[in-house]
Design a protein around this motif. Structure first.
Motif, PDB file in Angstrom:
ATOM      1  N   SER A   2      -7.000  -2.535   9.724  1.00  0.00           N
ATOM      2  CA  SER A   2      -6.346  -1.379   9.114  1.00  0.00           C
ATOM      3  C   SER A   2      -4.881  -1.669   8.830  1.00  0.00           C
ATOM      4  CB  SER A   2      -6.481  -0.146  10.001  1.00  0.00           C
ATOM      5  OG  SER A   2      -5.800  -0.331  11.224  1.00  0.00           O
ATOM      6  N   ARG A   3      -4.253  -2.528   9.634  1.00  0.00           N
ATOM      7  CA  ARG A   3      -2.860  -2.907   9.380  1.00  0.00           C
ATOM      8  C   ARG A   3      -2.742  -3.664   8.059  1.00  0.00           C
ATOM      9  NH1 ARG A   3       1.587  -3.113  13.364  1.00  0.00           N
ATOM     10  NH2 ARG A   3       0.960  -1.499  14.797  1.00  0.00           N
ATOM     11  N   ILE A   4      -3.740  -4.482   7.762  1.00  0.00           N
ATOM     12  CA  ILE A   4      -3.718  -5.254   6.523  1.00  0.00           C
ATOM     13  C   ILE A   4      -3.945  -4.332   5.336  1.00  0.00           C
ATOM     14  CG2 ILE A   4      -4.810  -7.120   5.202  1.00  0.00           C
ATOM     15  CD1 ILE A   4      -5.661  -8.269   8.022  1.00  0.00           C
ATOM     16  N   SER A   5      -5.070  -3.631   5.327  1.00  0.00           N
ATOM     17  CA  SER A   5      -5.435  -2.820   4.162  1.00  0.00           C
ATOM     18  C   SER A   5      -4.489  -1.646   3.937  1.00  0.00           C
ATOM     19  CB  SER A   5      -6.877  -2.325   4.281  1.00  0.00           C
ATOM     20  OG  SER A   5      -7.044  -1.555   5.446  1.00  0.00           O
ATOM     21  N   ASN A   6      -3.830  -1.173   4.984  1.00  0.00           N
ATOM     22  CA  ASN A   6      -2.900  -0.056   4.843  1.00  0.00           C
ATOM     23  C   ASN A   6      -1.444  -0.487   4.741  1.00  0.00           C
ATOM     24  OD1 ASN A   6      -4.832   2.036   4.911  1.00  0.00           O
ATOM     25  ND2 ASN A   6      -5.002   1.801   7.123  1.00  0.00           N
ATOM     26  N   SER A   7      -1.204  -1.789   4.672  1.00  0.00           N
ATOM     27  CA  SER A   7       0.179  -2.263   4.603  1.00  0.00           C
ATOM     28  C   SER A   7       0.806  -1.896   3.261  1.00  0.00           C
ATOM     29  CB  SER A   7       0.232  -3.776   4.798  1.00  0.00           C
ATOM     30  OG  SER A   7      -0.301  -4.435   3.669  1.00  0.00           O
ATOM     31  N   PRO A   8       2.114  -1.688   3.253  1.00  0.00           N
ATOM     32  CA  PRO A   8       2.791  -1.394   1.993  1.00  0.00           C
ATOM     33  C   PRO A   8       2.576  -2.492   0.941  1.00  0.00           C
ATOM     34  CG  PRO A   8       4.250  -0.955   3.835  1.00  0.00           C
ATOM     35  CD  PRO A   8       3.027  -1.640   4.386  1.00  0.00           C
ATOM     36  N   LEU A   9       2.470  -3.757   1.369  1.00  0.00           N
ATOM     37  CA  LEU A   9       2.266  -4.830   0.398  1.00  0.00           C
ATOM     38  C   LEU A   9       0.922  -4.688  -0.304  1.00  0.00           C
ATOM     39  CD1 LEU A   9       3.033  -7.405  -1.069  1.00  0.00           C
ATOM     40  CD2 LEU A   9       2.328  -8.703   0.955  1.00  0.00           C
ATOM     41  N   VAL A  10      -0.150  -4.413   0.423  1.00  0.00           N
ATOM     42  CA  VAL A  10      -1.466  -4.239  -0.213  1.00  0.00           C
ATOM     43  C   VAL A  10      -1.463  -3.006  -1.101  1.00  0.00           C
ATOM     44  CG1 VAL A  10      -3.919  -3.800   0.198  1.00  0.00           C
ATOM     45  CG2 VAL A  10      -2.732  -5.553   1.517  1.00  0.00           C
ATOM     46  N   LYS A  11      -0.833  -1.939  -0.640  1.00  0.00           N
ATOM     47  CA  LYS A  11      -0.744  -0.733  -1.472  1.00  0.00           C
ATOM     48  C   LYS A  11       0.044  -1.016  -2.755  1.00  0.00           C
ATOM     49  CE  LYS A  11      -1.435   2.622   2.172  1.00  0.00           C
ATOM     50  NZ  LYS A  11      -0.900   3.785   2.876  1.00  0.00           N
ATOM     51  N   TYR A  12       1.080  -1.816  -2.644  1.00  0.00           N
ATOM     52  CA  TYR A  12       1.849  -2.221  -3.829  1.00  0.00           C
ATOM     53  C   TYR A  12       0.983  -3.061  -4.769  1.00  0.00           C
ATOM     54  CZ  TYR A  12       5.021  -5.200  -6.537  1.00  0.00           C
ATOM     55  OH  TYR A  12       5.630  -5.907  -7.546  1.00  0.00           O
ATOM     56  N   LEU A  13       0.262  -4.035  -4.204  1.00  0.00           N
ATOM     57  CA  LEU A  13      -0.586  -4.905  -5.027  1.00  0.00           C
ATOM     58  C   LEU A  13      -1.718  -4.135  -5.695  1.00  0.00           C
ATOM     59  CD1 LEU A  13      -0.779  -7.990  -2.643  1.00  0.00           C
ATOM     60  CD2 LEU A  13       0.539  -7.804  -4.760  1.00  0.00           C
ATOM     61  N   ASN A  14      -2.195  -3.073  -5.037  1.00  0.00           N
ATOM     62  CA  ASN A  14      -3.250  -2.234  -5.604  1.00  0.00           C
ATOM     63  C   ASN A  14      -2.717  -1.198  -6.585  1.00  0.00           C
ATOM     64  OD1 ASN A  14      -5.589  -3.291  -4.437  1.00  0.00           O
ATOM     65  ND2 ASN A  14      -5.238  -2.172  -2.528  1.00  0.00           N
ATOM     66  N   GLY A  15      -1.403  -1.127  -6.755  1.00  0.00           N
ATOM     67  CA  GLY A  15      -0.807  -0.164  -7.671  1.00  0.00           C
ATOM     68  C   GLY A  15      -0.684   1.231  -7.086  1.00  0.00           C
ATOM     69  N   GLU A  16      -0.881   1.365  -5.776  1.00  0.00           N
ATOM     70  CA  GLU A  16      -0.772   2.665  -5.116  1.00  0.00           C
ATOM     71  C   GLU A  16       0.673   3.035  -4.822  1.00  0.00           C
ATOM     72  OE1 GLU A  16      -3.362   2.709  -1.660  1.00  0.00           O
ATOM     73  OE2 GLU A  16      -4.805   1.462  -2.754  1.00  0.00           O
ATOM     74  N   LEU A  17       1.536   2.030  -4.725  1.00  0.00           N
ATOM     75  CA  LEU A  17       2.958   2.240  -4.487  1.00  0.00           C
ATOM     76  C   LEU A  17       3.759   1.405  -5.471  1.00  0.00           C
ATOM     77  CD1 LEU A  17       3.239   1.836  -0.571  1.00  0.00           C
ATOM     78  CD2 LEU A  17       3.291   3.986  -1.851  1.00  0.00           C
ATOM     79  N   SER A  18       4.909   1.924  -5.865  1.00  0.00           N
ATOM     80  CA  SER A  18       5.826   1.097  -6.650  1.00  0.00           C
ATOM     81  C   SER A  18       6.517   0.145  -5.691  1.00  0.00           C
ATOM     82  CB  SER A  18       6.868   1.993  -7.348  1.00  0.00           C
ATOM     83  OG  SER A  18       7.746   2.539  -6.386  1.00  0.00           O
ATOM     84  N   GLU A  19       7.207  -0.833  -6.225  1.00  0.00           N
ATOM     85  CA  GLU A  19       7.941  -1.758  -5.372  1.00  0.00           C
ATOM     86  C   GLU A  19       8.982  -1.011  -4.533  1.00  0.00           C
ATOM     87  OE1 GLU A  19      11.025  -5.482  -5.676  1.00  0.00           O
ATOM     88  OE2 GLU A  19       9.637  -5.200  -7.337  1.00  0.00           O
ATOM     89  N   VAL A  20       9.663  -0.054  -5.132  1.00  0.00           N
ATOM     90  CA  VAL A  20      10.677   0.715  -4.419  1.00  0.00           C
ATOM     91  C   VAL A  20      10.048   1.515  -3.289  1.00  0.00           C
ATOM     92  CG1 VAL A  20      12.340   2.627  -4.667  1.00  0.00           C
ATOM     93  CG2 VAL A  20      12.225   0.831  -6.414  1.00  0.00           C
ATOM     94  N   GLU A  21       8.908   2.148  -3.550  1.00  0.00           N
ATOM     95  CA  GLU A  21       8.218   2.917  -2.501  1.00  0.00           C
ATOM     96  C   GLU A  21       7.735   2.008  -1.376  1.00  0.00           C
ATOM     97  OE1 GLU A  21       6.198   6.508  -5.115  1.00  0.00           O
ATOM     98  OE2 GLU A  21       5.296   4.500  -5.177  1.00  0.00           O
ATOM     99  N   ALA A  22       7.208   0.852  -1.731  1.00  0.00           N
ATOM    100  CA  ALA A  22       6.723  -0.085  -0.716  1.00  0.00           C
ATOM    101  C   ALA A  22       7.862  -0.575   0.162  1.00  0.00           C
ATOM    102  CB  ALA A  22       6.015  -1.265  -1.369  1.00  0.00           C
ATOM    103  N   ARG A  23       8.987  -0.878  -0.439  1.00  0.00           N
ATOM    104  CA  ARG A  23      10.135  -1.359   0.337  1.00  0.00           C
ATOM    105  C   ARG A  23      10.701  -0.269   1.238  1.00  0.00           C
ATOM    106  NH1 ARG A  23      12.221  -6.238  -1.116  1.00  0.00           N
ATOM    107  NH2 ARG A  23      11.423  -7.130  -3.034  1.00  0.00           N
ATOM    108  N   ALA A  24      10.541   0.985   0.852  1.00  0.00           N
ATOM    109  CA  ALA A  24      11.078   2.114   1.635  1.00  0.00           C
ATOM    110  C   ALA A  24      10.231   2.406   2.884  1.00  0.00           C
ATOM    111  CB  ALA A  24      11.162   3.350   0.777  1.00  0.00           C
ATOM    112  N   GLN A  25       9.008   1.928   2.895  1.00  0.00           N
ATOM    113  CA  GLN A  25       8.139   2.219   4.061  1.00  0.00           C
ATOM    114  C   GLN A  25       8.399   1.306   5.227  1.00  0.00           C
ATOM    115  OE1 GLN A  25       4.011   2.675   3.211  1.00  0.00           O
ATOM    116  NE2 GLN A  25       4.399   4.354   1.823  1.00  0.00           N
TER     117      GLN A  25
END
Length: 166
Positions: free
Chosen positions: A143-166
């Motif tokens: 769950s740490r992998i699939s829910n990480s900000p990096l995976v969410k960013y790669l999946n288009g669920e987060l922008s780069e700015v949102e991923a970096r803010a988490q």
């Protein structure tokens, strides 16, 4: 939270690393640098990734407490042996043994966990290395992998700015 912040720093560093793939690979642009991307199924941890983990974990020749477990070498779980059960500091390991153990565990356990949790996700080598580092650091919790900000960013669920803010 510290792990995710480290992971996002790696995302920033990835733009400065040399990444080589076939010319048929899709290309992404990160900070105005062209980076080839493939899916995680096509990747294995690179020497840069191994070196990063070694540097972050540091070498310990004897067992030490590492939050939730006793570790030895480069952060591998210290279990001792039947002949010498685990007692903190009671046995030792060489750098060569520690490196071989860490690399073997990464290749047999942590890289496959990242591939399983990121099936079909396009990424570059540095991003794959970052996810393997995360898996190694937190014991491979999926769950740490699939829910990480990096995976969410790669999946288009987060922008780069949102991923970096988490």
């Amino acid at each position: 939270m510290r792990i995710e912040k480290t992971l996002l720093r790696i995302l920033a560093i990835s733009a400065s690393m040399t990444i080589m793939f076939s010319s048929a690979s899709p290309v992404t642009i990160y900070n105005n640098i062209q980076i080839s991307a493939v899916t995680s199924a096509d990747l294995s941890i690179s020497q840069n990734g191994i070196n990063f983990i070694c540097n972050r974990e540091s070498f310990h020749s004897t067992c030490y407490s590492d939050n939730t477990q006793s570790s030895i070498g480069y952060g591998t779980k210290c279990t001792g042996s039947a002949e010498q059960p685990h007692t903190s500091g009671s046995h030792s390991i060489t750098k060569e043994q520690a490196y071989a153990t860490m690399k073997s565990q990464i290749e047999s356990t942590y890289s496959p966990k990242v591939r399983t949790q990121t099936t079909g996700v396009s990424m570059n080598q540095s991003q794959f290395d970052a996810l393997v580092s995360l898996a190694y650091n937190c014991g491979g919790g999926t769950s740490r992998i699939s829910n990480s900000p990096l995976v969410k960013y790669l999946n288009g669920e987060l922008s780069e700015v949102e991923a970096r803010a988490q």
